[in-house]
Each structure stands twice: as structure tokens, then as C-alpha cells.
Design an enzyme around this catalytic site. Structure first.
Site, mmCIF file in Angstrom:
data_model
loop_
_atom_site.group_PDB
_atom_site.id
_atom_site.type_symbol
_atom_site.label_atom_id
_atom_site.label_comp_id
_atom_site.label_asym_id
_atom_site.label_seq_id
_atom_site.Cartn_x
_atom_site.Cartn_y
_atom_site.Cartn_z
ATOM 1 N N ASP A 117 0.817 -1.215 0.000
ATOM 2 C CA ASP A 117 0.000 0.000 0.000
ATOM 3 C C ASP A 117 0.857 1.274 0.000
ATOM 4 O O ASP A 117 2.045 1.253 0.332
ATOM 5 C CB ASP A 117 -0.875 0.045 1.266
ATOM 6 C CG ASP A 117 -2.022 -0.940 1.222
ATOM 7 O OD1 ASP A 117 -2.040 -1.817 0.339
ATOM 8 O OD2 ASP A 117 -2.905 -0.826 2.097
ATOM 9 N N ASP A 118 0.190 2.357 -0.319
ATOM 10 C CA ASP A 118 0.697 3.724 -0.131
ATOM 11 C C ASP A 118 1.800 4.140 -1.096
ATOM 12 O O ASP A 118 2.353 5.222 -0.958
ATOM 13 C CB ASP A 118 1.196 3.954 1.307
ATOM 14 C CG ASP A 118 0.069 3.921 2.316
ATOM 15 O OD1 ASP A 118 -1.079 3.659 1.915
ATOM 16 O OD2 ASP A 118 0.330 4.133 3.510
ATOM 17 N N HIS A 167 -5.759 2.750 -4.184
ATOM 18 C CA HIS A 167 -5.805 3.008 -2.738
ATOM 19 C C HIS A 167 -6.332 4.437 -2.526
ATOM 20 O O HIS A 167 -6.035 5.051 -1.523
ATOM 21 C CB HIS A 167 -4.403 2.843 -2.166
ATOM 22 C CG HIS A 167 -4.334 2.711 -0.665
ATOM 23 N ND1 HIS A 167 -5.211 1.971 0.070
ATOM 24 C CD2 HIS A 167 -3.460 3.240 0.233
ATOM 25 C CE1 HIS A 167 -4.884 2.030 1.363
ATOM 26 N NE2 HIS A 167 -3.822 2.810 1.483
ATOM 27 N N HIS A 171 -5.460 9.298 -0.077
ATOM 28 C CA HIS A 171 -5.555 8.666 1.241
ATOM 29 C C HIS A 171 -6.479 9.352 2.250
ATOM 30 O O HIS A 171 -6.126 9.492 3.432
ATOM 31 C CB HIS A 171 -4.155 8.539 1.856
ATOM 32 C CG HIS A 171 -3.978 7.276 2.661
ATOM 33 N ND1 HIS A 171 -4.472 7.126 3.944
ATOM 34 C CD2 HIS A 171 -3.376 6.102 2.382
ATOM 35 C CE1 HIS A 171 -4.157 5.924 4.389
ATOM 36 N NE2 HIS A 171 -3.500 5.273 3.457
ATOM 37 N N TYR A 208 -6.934 3.142 5.223
ATOM 38 C CA TYR A 208 -7.201 2.712 6.601
ATOM 39 C C TYR A 208 -8.154 1.517 6.661
ATOM 40 O O TYR A 208 -8.558 1.101 7.744
ATOM 41 C CB TYR A 208 -7.810 3.855 7.447
ATOM 42 C CG TYR A 208 -7.130 5.188 7.308
ATOM 43 C CD1 TYR A 208 -5.951 5.468 7.991
ATOM 44 C CD2 TYR A 208 -7.657 6.163 6.463
ATOM 45 C CE1 TYR A 208 -5.324 6.696 7.853
ATOM 46 C CE2 TYR A 208 -7.028 7.396 6.315
ATOM 47 C CZ TYR A 208 -5.864 7.652 7.010
ATOM 48 O OH TYR A 208 -5.242 8.866 6.867
ATOM 49 N N HIS A 260 3.908 -2.054 3.168
ATOM 50 C CA HIS A 260 3.889 -0.720 2.552
ATOM 51 C C HIS A 260 5.185 -0.467 1.788
ATOM 52 O O HIS A 260 6.262 -0.497 2.396
ATOM 53 C CB HIS A 260 3.718 0.358 3.634
ATOM 54 C CG HIS A 260 2.411 0.273 4.358
ATOM 55 N ND1 HIS A 260 2.179 -0.636 5.367
ATOM 56 C CD2 HIS A 260 1.260 0.968 4.192
ATOM 57 C CE1 HIS A 260 0.927 -0.492 5.796
ATOM 58 N NE2 HIS A 260 0.358 0.466 5.105
HETATM 59 NI NI NI Z 1 -2.693 3.339 3.207
#
Ligand code: NI
Length: 306
Positions: A117-118, A167, A171, A208, A260
Site C-alpha cells: 500500500d501507499d 488506494h 488517502h 485505513y 507498505h
Molecule cells: Ni494506506
């Protein structure tokens, strides 16, 4: 509740854009939400939020953290899974699907899906080298705004055979947004990703793991996780060993592992995790492979049960 703080990175991109980087569910009181309409600002190392062990710990996430049934057909609004989406038209309907299935039968094999992620970030290229060396495929849940900053990384993710999902754009916390804001976040990011990969985006991981109830129908399968290494907590004091130990302790057949690629120490942990789990007989698959290519739109998945 864990008390560790998670660093939040916010970068000024445009008058209405700010980025935050984190993927773990936080208590409502501690969540940081960066909406598309937030005034422009430059922030670094802003206070983050605490984490729970799963994405589903709050009322905003309707699936229990222990949910591992296959295919875990939890519709986001109680409608029949597979029903045609009623929300905004999903971009890229004519684009080809991503990543062909590798003939792995996850009803028999010890399958595990690595998810990142991210990203993309400055560390993604190194991660892609590691995955190539290990000859495995993973699933990336990228932020649209970061994809714009690191377009080559997203192109390579797809070119290397990995699956790329969204994603969101930057965010935010979907549980606090209107349907229109959520759809804007998704559509903008999907459009950006598809313009880079040339392949249809079919997977969504809400930031999240937080969702509005009911979620607007997006036409995307919602992919949460059931194995959390809390790798991002090692951001300030790099400690890949903690991430490695957490992954090895929690891994089980059919699990979806959260990592991540926005953090260097997380990337450092990947090769040891993969090598040790391979030695235990695990096969690494993408999210579509984990579910035999039978993922349905607007259904929540947290793992495949055994
Ligand atoms: Ni995230």
C-alpha cells in the site's frame, strides 16, 4: 490499543491536493483525514494515528477481522453480490484485465498474497527488483497522486506482471466522505493508473480499511487484509526484523499480507519473508489468483479460508 505514532507525510502538489501515507485502521478519534478540499499546505511528520490489528475493527468496516471465508461475499450495501454497479461509470471498461492466472490452485496450494500500500515511492523500484529476483507476483494498491509522481514505477509494476489496484487519490478516510467525494477519489486514481498501465483496475483498498456504510457501488472488488505486520511502525527506527518476525508468525494459507512500499525498512523485509515462507511451502500469488479469478464487484475480501 497500540500507542505508536505513525509518521504522516503530506506534500503540496496543487492548490487542493495533499497526500498522507498510511493504511491502517485507526480509531475515529485518532484518524487523520485529508480530503480533496483541504487547503493547500506543506506538512512533514505530522502526528499520525494509532493502529489496530486489522482493517475491520471499527463500525465503518462491516467485515469482521477474522473473516476468511471464500469468497467472503459481503456486499457493501446488502445487495446481491455481483449485481451491476449503480454508481458512477467505471472508467476503462474496454481495457484488458490484469495479470493472467498462473494455474495455481489455491484450494490446494499454500497460497499467500503479498500486498503493498501507499506507493509508489522511491523504494518501489528496489522492491520490484526483489520480486523479480524471487520470481513472484504481488498486488499493489497505489495512490493516484503518488502514481503521478512516480509514473515509471506504476508502469513497471504492471509490465512485470503484478496487479495494480487503487488506494484512492490521496488517502482520505472514506467513512467521513460523501458518495460523490469517494467516487471522485476512486475515479481520479483509476483513470491515472489505467493511463499508465493500459490495464483495467478492478481492485480497491480503501485507505485505513475504512468505508462508508453503505459504500457507494464502485464496480471494484474491495480487498482488505487479515495479516498485518505493522511494518509502518518501523519507519522512524528502521527494524526490518520486526516486520519479518510478524509476517512469519502470522502467515497462514490463504492470507492477505499487508506491507507498505512507502517505507524502506518494509522493502528490506520482503526478501527474507519470501525466502522463509517459500521454504515452508508457500506459493505467492496475486489477489485475483488467490480467489481463482472469481472476484466480484462491490464485495469485500479479507482472505481465503482453509
Ligand atoms: Ni494506506
Amino acid at each position: 490499543m497500540p500507542s505508536s505514532r505513525h509518521p504522516l507525510v503530506a506534500v503540496l502538489l496543487a492548490s487542493t491536493l495533499a497526500l498522507s501515507a498510511c493504511a491502517t485502521q485507526a480509531p475515529a478519534s485518532a484518524r487523520v483525514s485529508v480530503t480533496p478540499t483541504q487547503p493547500a499546505s506543506v506538512q512533514t511528520m505530522a502526528p499520525g494515528h494509532t493502529a489496530t490489528t486489522s482493517p475491520s475493527a471499527s463500525a465503518a468496516s462491516p467485515t469482521a477481522p477474522t473473516e476468511t471465508q471464500m469468497p467472503a461475499p459481503t456486499s457493501t450495501d446488502g445487495s446481491v453480490p455481483g449485481e451491476k454497479p449503480s454508481g458512477s461509470v467505471q472508467p476503462g471498461a474496454s481495457l484488458p484485465a490484469q495479470a493472467s492466472l498462473d494455474n495455481v490452485d489455491c484450494s490446494k496450494a499454500k497460497c499467500i498474497a503479498l500486498t503493498f500500500d501507499d506507493g509508489p515511492s522511491e523504494y518501489t523500484s528496489r522492491l520490484l527488483d526483489i520480486l523479480k529476483q524471487q520470481q513472484i507476483h504481488a498486488t499493489f494498491f497505489v495512490l493516484g497522486a503518488w502514481a503521478k509522481l512516480h509514473p515509471d514505477a506504476v508502469r513497471r509494476e504492471a509490465a512485470d506482471g503484478h496487479v495494480v489496484g487503487t488506494h484512492s487519490w490521496n488517502h482520505p478516510d472514506f467513512s467521513k466522505m460523501t458518495d460523490a467525494q469517494i467516487m471522485d477519489q476512486i475515479n481520479r486514481s483509476v483513470t491515472e493508473i489505467q493511463s499508465l498501465t493500459g490495464k483495467k483496475v478492478t481492485l480497491l483498498r480503501p485507505p485505513y480499511g475504512a468505508m462508508k456504510k453503505p459504500m457507494p457501488k464502485t464496480g471494484l472488488s474491495i480487498i482488505l487484509w487479515n495479516t498485518d505486520t505493522h511494518d509502518w511502525q518501523n519507519w522512524k527506527v528502521p527494524n526490518p526484523q520486526k516486520t519479518i518476525s510478524a509476517a512469519l508468525a502470522q502467515a497462514r494459507p490463504g492470507c492477505i499480507l499487508l506491507l507498505h512500499d512507502s517505507h524502506g525498512p518494509s522493502v528490506d523485509a520482503v526478501a527474507p519473508i519470501v525466502s522463509k515462507l517459500k521454504a515452508k511451502g508457500y506459493t505467492f500469488v496475486t489477489i485475483p489468483e488467490l480467489f481463482d479469478g472469481k472476484l466480484q464487484p462491490d464485495v469485500i475480501y479479507t482472505g481465503r479460508g482453509k
